[in-house]
Design a protein around this motif. Structure first.
Motif, PDB file in Angstrom:
ATOM      1  N   LYS A  62       0.830  -1.199   0.000  1.00  0.00           N
ATOM      2  CA  LYS A  62       0.000   0.000   0.000  1.00  0.00           C
ATOM      3  C   LYS A  62       0.868   1.255   0.000  1.00  0.00           C
ATOM      4  N   GLN A  63       1.959   1.225   0.780  1.00  0.00           N
ATOM      5  CA  GLN A  63       2.863   2.366   0.814  1.00  0.00           C
ATOM      6  C   GLN A  63       3.553   2.548  -0.535  1.00  0.00           C
ATOM      7  N   GLU A 106       2.357   1.600  -3.410  1.00  0.00           N
ATOM      8  CA  GLU A 106       1.360   2.067  -4.363  1.00  0.00           C
ATOM      9  C   GLU A 106       1.204   3.580  -4.279  1.00  0.00           C
ATOM     10  N   HIS A 107       1.227   4.118  -3.059  1.00  0.00           N
ATOM     11  CA  HIS A 107       1.104   5.564  -2.898  1.00  0.00           C
ATOM     12  C   HIS A 107       2.294   6.290  -3.513  1.00  0.00           C
ATOM     13  N   SER A 111       2.056   5.922  -7.351  1.00  0.00           N
ATOM     14  CA  SER A 111       0.912   6.674  -7.876  1.00  0.00           C
ATOM     15  C   SER A 111       1.300   8.120  -8.094  1.00  0.00           C
ATOM     16  N   HIS A 112       2.081   8.674  -7.168  1.00  0.00           N
ATOM     17  CA  HIS A 112       2.537  10.061  -7.297  1.00  0.00           C
ATOM     18  C   HIS A 112       3.332  10.229  -8.585  1.00  0.00           C
ATOM     19  N   THR A 141       9.720  12.218  -4.060  1.00  0.00           N
ATOM     20  CA  THR A 141       8.292  12.344  -3.829  1.00  0.00           C
ATOM     21  C   THR A 141       7.885  13.748  -3.428  1.00  0.00           C
ATOM     22  N   LEU A 168      -5.424  11.144  -5.200  1.00  0.00           N
ATOM     23  CA  LEU A 168      -4.427  10.420  -4.413  1.00  0.00           C
ATOM     24  C   LEU A 168      -4.891  10.228  -2.976  1.00  0.00           C
ATOM     25  N   HIS A 169      -5.528  11.253  -2.426  1.00  0.00           N
ATOM     26  CA  HIS A 169      -6.060  11.149  -1.063  1.00  0.00           C
ATOM     27  C   HIS A 169      -7.098  10.036  -0.979  1.00  0.00           C
ATOM     28  N   ARG A 226      -7.434   7.359  -2.879  1.00  0.00           N
ATOM     29  CA  ARG A 226      -6.774   6.057  -3.012  1.00  0.00           C
ATOM     30  C   ARG A 226      -6.074   5.672  -1.719  1.00  0.00           C
ATOM     31  N   GLN A 227      -5.399   6.638  -1.112  1.00  0.00           N
ATOM     32  CA  GLN A 227      -4.635   6.350   0.093  1.00  0.00           C
ATOM     33  C   GLN A 227      -5.530   6.027   1.282  1.00  0.00           C
ATOM     34  N   HIS A 228      -6.729   6.620   1.330  1.00  0.00           N
ATOM     35  CA  HIS A 228      -7.613   6.468   2.491  1.00  0.00           C
ATOM     36  C   HIS A 228      -8.925   5.770   2.112  1.00  0.00           C
TER      37      HIS A 228
END
Length: 293
Positions: free
Chosen positions: A102-103, A105-106, A109-110, A169, A189-190, A192-194
């Motif tokens: 998950k980390q 992916e974040h 994604s950026h 990043t 992005l927010h 997706r992350q949450h």
């Protein structure tokens, strides 16, 4: 948007490509791509980045990607779901790996939305090429312990790519700490992350977080994306449910808890509404059908 699924937890393809004939697709898996020969442009989430021999890309689940070759191109594609890295480990290790992915992916994604990921260190470039060669060899020969070896190779690849990505990043932030990326990109992005935290997806939270009027959040999101905020969140969750049903051993109740559904019944109603079948029916039918290019 057309979609392409991964029917096995792990696949490797080495292919020639004169031109990417398909329109860009959304793929529901991670993918590492190394350009072996050729040059051209790759499109990721409507952003265009040049590629050449030796270029390395990592795509996350739900990234939209495509390639347009200007010279004959040959590439290696390593595709895997999160299940691949956790399926042979115990429960604590699986939980750690899922969080780690998950980390990652974040981070990626950026880069896939705002900038090109460059591996600048010559030693890292050499290690990546060597590891990819090892992955191809292990995958093709399938000798004893090749699954464990593939896991280790891919984990090393991701670690090297992640440290090159994390170095930059904050490249989209000015010296005064202000964001330079478009607001809609930061909002996506927010989400997706949450995605599993319902509180942080509420309109009032988004309004306060992004300095918008609560009455304007939905209108702004629809104007920039062409769909409603709630539809985007729900569809993103359903896509993640489909991936877990196809590739993990999690129960429907566990998936519901992980992704922020009220309970198993709530997930079932939403899933049937959007997919046309129950979660259990979807899992039963999500069987490998051979290699899919």
């Amino acid at each position: 948007m057309e979609r392409k699924e991964l029917h096995r937890p792990f696949e490797v393809h080495v292919s020639d490509m004169e031109c990417w004939k398909e329109r860009p697709l959304i793929y529901h898996f991670f993918e590492i791509v190394q350009i072996l020969e050729g040059s051209g442009v790759r499109t990721t989430n409507l952003n265009d980045f040049p590629y050449e021999k030796g270029s390395i890309f990592l795509f996350t689940p739900l990234d939209c990607r495509g390639f347009n070759a200007t010279t004959p191109t040959r590439f290696c594609s390593i595709r895997f779901s999160e299940v691949f890295l956790g399926q042979y480990k115990n429960a604590p290790d699986r939980a750690r790996i899922v969080q780690w992915l998950k980390q990652l992916e974040h981070i990626f994604s950026h880069h896939n939305r705002f900038q090109r990921l460059l591996v600048k260190d010559a030693g890292d470039c050499q290690m990546i090429s060597s590891l990819i060669n090892n992955v191809v060899q292990e995958y093709q020969q399938k000798q004893a312990y090749h699954e464990e070896n593939l896991q280790h190779f891919v984990t090393l690849l991701l670690n090297i790519l992640a440290r090159n990505a994390s170095d930059n990043t904050n490249a989209g932030i000015t010296a005064t700490g202000q964001e330079t990326e478009p607001l809609i990109n930061r909002m996506l992005l927010h989400i997706r992350q949450h995605i599993s935290d319902a509180e942080k997806l509420r309109v009032d939270y988004l309004a306060a977080h992004f300095n918008l009027s609560a009455n304007y959040v939905g209108e702004y999101f629809r104007k920039l994306t062409g769909e409603s905020l709630q539809h985007y969140i729900t569809q993103y969750k359903i896509n993640m449910v489909q991936q877990r049903l196809a590739f993990s051993t999690l129960t429907v109740s566990q998936i519901a808890g992980e992704l922020g559904f009220t309970d198993e019944s709530h997930l079932g109603r939403q899933f049937r509404k959007h997919s046309g079948v129950s979660p259990l029916e979807y899992r039963k039918n999500a069987r490998p059908v051979g290699n899919q290019q």
